[in-house]
Write an enzyme that holds these catalytic residues in place. Structure first.
Site, mmCIF file in Angstrom:
data_model
loop_
_atom_site.group_PDB
_atom_site.id
_atom_site.type_symbol
_atom_site.label_atom_id
_atom_site.label_comp_id
_atom_site.label_asym_id
_atom_site.label_seq_id
_atom_site.Cartn_x
_atom_site.Cartn_y
_atom_site.Cartn_z
ATOM 1 C CG ASN A 282 28.818 3.404 45.006
ATOM 2 O OD1 ASN A 282 29.518 4.500 44.767
ATOM 3 N ND2 ASN A 282 27.690 3.675 45.656
ATOM 4 C CE LYS B 240 36.684 4.587 49.243
ATOM 5 N NZ LYS B 240 35.503 3.782 48.482
ATOM 6 C CG ASP C 51 25.690 -4.305 56.299
ATOM 7 O OD1 ASP C 51 26.786 -4.363 56.047
ATOM 8 O OD2 ASP C 51 25.475 -4.274 57.441
ATOM 9 C CB VAL C 52 28.596 -4.373 51.371
ATOM 10 C CG1 VAL C 52 27.668 -4.030 50.153
ATOM 11 C CG2 VAL C 52 29.312 -3.245 52.086
ATOM 12 C CB THR D 232 27.701 12.431 47.560
ATOM 13 O OG1 THR D 232 28.530 12.094 48.322
ATOM 14 C CG2 THR D 232 28.204 12.286 46.184
ATOM 15 C CG ASP E 207 22.067 1.616 50.105
ATOM 16 O OD1 ASP E 207 21.873 1.995 51.444
ATOM 17 O OD2 ASP E 207 22.470 2.205 49.300
ATOM 18 C CE1 TYR F 198 36.158 6.851 52.329
ATOM 19 C CE2 TYR F 198 37.864 7.761 51.012
ATOM 20 C CZ TYR F 198 36.555 7.326 51.032
ATOM 21 O OH TYR F 198 35.869 7.747 49.897
HETATM 22 N N1 LIG Z 1 31.771 11.680 47.824
HETATM 23 C C1 LIG Z 1 32.967 12.007 47.690
HETATM 24 O O1 LIG Z 1 33.752 12.769 47.782
HETATM 25 C C2 LIG Z 1 33.737 10.427 47.249
HETATM 26 C C3 LIG Z 1 34.727 10.716 46.906
HETATM 27 C C4 LIG Z 1 35.769 9.708 46.623
HETATM 28 C C5 LIG Z 1 35.147 8.434 46.711
HETATM 29 N N2 LIG Z 1 33.642 8.494 47.183
HETATM 30 C C6 LIG Z 1 33.202 6.833 47.125
HETATM 31 O O2 LIG Z 1 32.015 6.736 46.485
HETATM 32 C C7 LIG Z 1 31.103 5.774 47.182
HETATM 33 C C8 LIG Z 1 29.833 6.359 47.138
HETATM 34 O O3 LIG Z 1 29.928 7.591 48.148
HETATM 35 P P1 LIG Z 1 28.723 8.621 47.920
HETATM 36 O O4 LIG Z 1 29.596 9.787 48.061
HETATM 37 O O5 LIG Z 1 27.886 8.374 46.881
HETATM 38 O O6 LIG Z 1 28.096 8.555 49.540
HETATM 39 P P2 LIG Z 1 26.498 8.347 49.931
HETATM 40 O O7 LIG Z 1 26.845 8.179 51.489
HETATM 41 O O8 LIG Z 1 25.566 9.306 49.299
HETATM 42 O O9 LIG Z 1 26.211 6.941 49.502
HETATM 43 C C9 LIG Z 1 26.788 5.753 50.048
HETATM 44 C C10 LIG Z 1 25.701 4.560 50.041
HETATM 45 O O10 LIG Z 1 26.183 3.401 50.583
HETATM 46 C C11 LIG Z 1 25.178 2.950 51.415
HETATM 47 N N3 LIG Z 1 25.832 1.863 52.756
HETATM 48 C C12 LIG Z 1 26.739 2.452 53.564
HETATM 49 N N4 LIG Z 1 27.025 1.432 54.294
HETATM 50 C C13 LIG Z 1 26.444 0.353 53.492
HETATM 51 C C14 LIG Z 1 26.635 -1.008 53.722
HETATM 52 N N5 LIG Z 1 27.309 -1.620 55.095
HETATM 53 N N6 LIG Z 1 26.155 -1.912 53.037
HETATM 54 C C15 LIG Z 1 25.437 -1.482 51.976
HETATM 55 N N7 LIG Z 1 25.239 -0.149 51.679
HETATM 56 C C16 LIG Z 1 25.811 0.857 52.422
HETATM 57 C C17 LIG Z 1 24.483 4.120 52.139
HETATM 58 O O11 LIG Z 1 23.180 3.704 52.720
HETATM 59 C C18 LIG Z 1 24.505 5.026 50.942
HETATM 60 O O12 LIG Z 1 23.064 4.680 50.173
HETATM 61 C C19 LIG Z 1 31.932 5.352 48.406
HETATM 62 O O13 LIG Z 1 32.410 4.319 48.323
HETATM 63 C C20 LIG Z 1 32.726 6.551 48.643
HETATM 64 O O14 LIG Z 1 34.031 6.217 49.324
HETATM 65 C C21 LIG Z 1 33.207 9.427 47.260
#
Ligand SMILES: NC(=O)c1ccc[n+]([C@@H]2O[C@H](COP(=O)([O-])OP(=O)(O)OC[C@H]3O[C@@H](n4cnc5c(N)ncnc54)[C@H](O)[C@@H]3O)[C@@H](O)[C@H]2O)c1
Length: 247
Positions: free
Chosen positions: A89, A158, A62-63, A189, A36, A154
């Site tokens: 993720n 996806k 950083d991804v 989240t 992360d 986005y």
């Molecule tokens: N929450 C939703 O409703 C939802 C719905 C569909 C898909 N998603 C997907 O689920 C995944 C996780 O989302 P979440 O809701 O847990 O969000 P979140 O913000 O709680 O967690 C995301 C994490 O990714 C990390 N991150 C961000 N940019 C980064 C980078 N460049 N390199 C490494 N780490 C990085 C952040 O620090 C954080 O810890 C994402 O891919 C999101 O698109 C979320």
């Protein structure tokens, strides 16, 4: 325990869906590298979860940076002796009317949400080939399957993850590497923290189950796909969306 002795990486593992997946993987017996950019929270989670039997380590990754991703996979193999599982993720949200979306914002969302998933797969595949197999799980979204206003970058990212998952599944099936994605509906989240109550209520109304999902509900789907219980599943995009896309 579904993942006893397996070695896993979770990107974006410090928060939300990633955090709950790390927790579930550890509970299921896996060693986990949390990757992360939120170092304080990631380190704290690793410290909380590691035990004598289970290695849990944190690494700043950083991804969008290929060198950091290569180092992440090397570190996992050095610590655990192999890599069985990666959950790609890490992701960010992006909302703006398309005619006002800057190219910079577009590119940033694609860089993290799509390019990052490709780069993680690229380096994980190298380690998994040497290990005789593995399981890659990508985080897509309902917005990889349906459109929504003001989410062009986005949704494009996806959608890319959904079909990248299929392409990699076909390409690496003979190497015993399964590649699947989870496609969450709206999950409660920190990613949704900017939304006001009215918007949240609207989102709830779009899910036939009548609520937002919980991050642990996505985590359970991920650990299933990662495990040998899913041994004949590859190229799947598993919708975990409370019926959102069934309507
Ligand atoms: N929450 C939703 O409703 C939802 C719905 C569909 C898909 N998603 C997907 O689920 C995944 C996780 O989302 P979440 O809701 O847990 O969000 P979140 O913000 O709680 O967690 C995301 C994490 O990714 C990390 N991150 C961000 N940019 C980064 C980078 N460049 N390199 C490494 N780490 C990085 C952040 O620090 C954080 O810890 C994402 O891919 C999101 O698109 C979320």
């Amino acid at each position: 325990m579904r993942l006893q002795g397996k070695a896993a990486i979770v990107t974006g593992g410090a928060s939300g869906i990633g955090e709950y997946t790390v927790r579930d993987m550890v509970e299921q017996g896996a060693h986990v590298l949390i990757a992360d950019i939120n170092d304080a929270v990631g380190e704290q989670l690793a410290q909380e979860l590691r035990t004598e039997e289970t290695k849990v380590i944190y690494q700043h990754v950083d991804v969008t940076d290929e060198a950091q991703i290569a180092a992440m996979v090397e570190q996992a193999v050095a610590e655990f002796g192999k890599l069985d599982i990666i959950f790609s993720n890490a992701g960010i949200g992006s909302m703006a009317p398309s005619h006002e979306l800057s190219y910079e914002d577009w590119h940033r969302t694609i860089a993290i949400n799509l390019d990052g998933v490709f780069l993680c797969a690229k380096h994980a595949l190298r380690a998994m080939k040497q290990n005789g197999g593995g399981s890659i799980i990508n985080c897509a979204s309902i917005l990889g399957h349906v459109g929504q206003a003001a989410t062009a970058s986005y949704t494009a990212a996806k959608g890319g993850v959904v079909n990248l998952t299929r392409a990699l599944a076909v390409e690496y099936a003979k190497e015993n590497i399964r590649v699947n994605a989870v496609c969450p509906g709206y999950i409660d989240t920190p990613l949704l923290s900017q939304l006001d109550d009215a918007t949240k209520q609207h989102l709830i109304s779009l899910h036939p189950l009548g609520r937002l999902g919980k991050p642990e509900e996505i985590a359970k789907a991920v650990t299933f796909l990662a495990s040998d219980d899913a041994s004949f599943i590859t190229g799947a995009n598993l919708l975990v969306d409370g019926g959102y896309t069934a309507q």
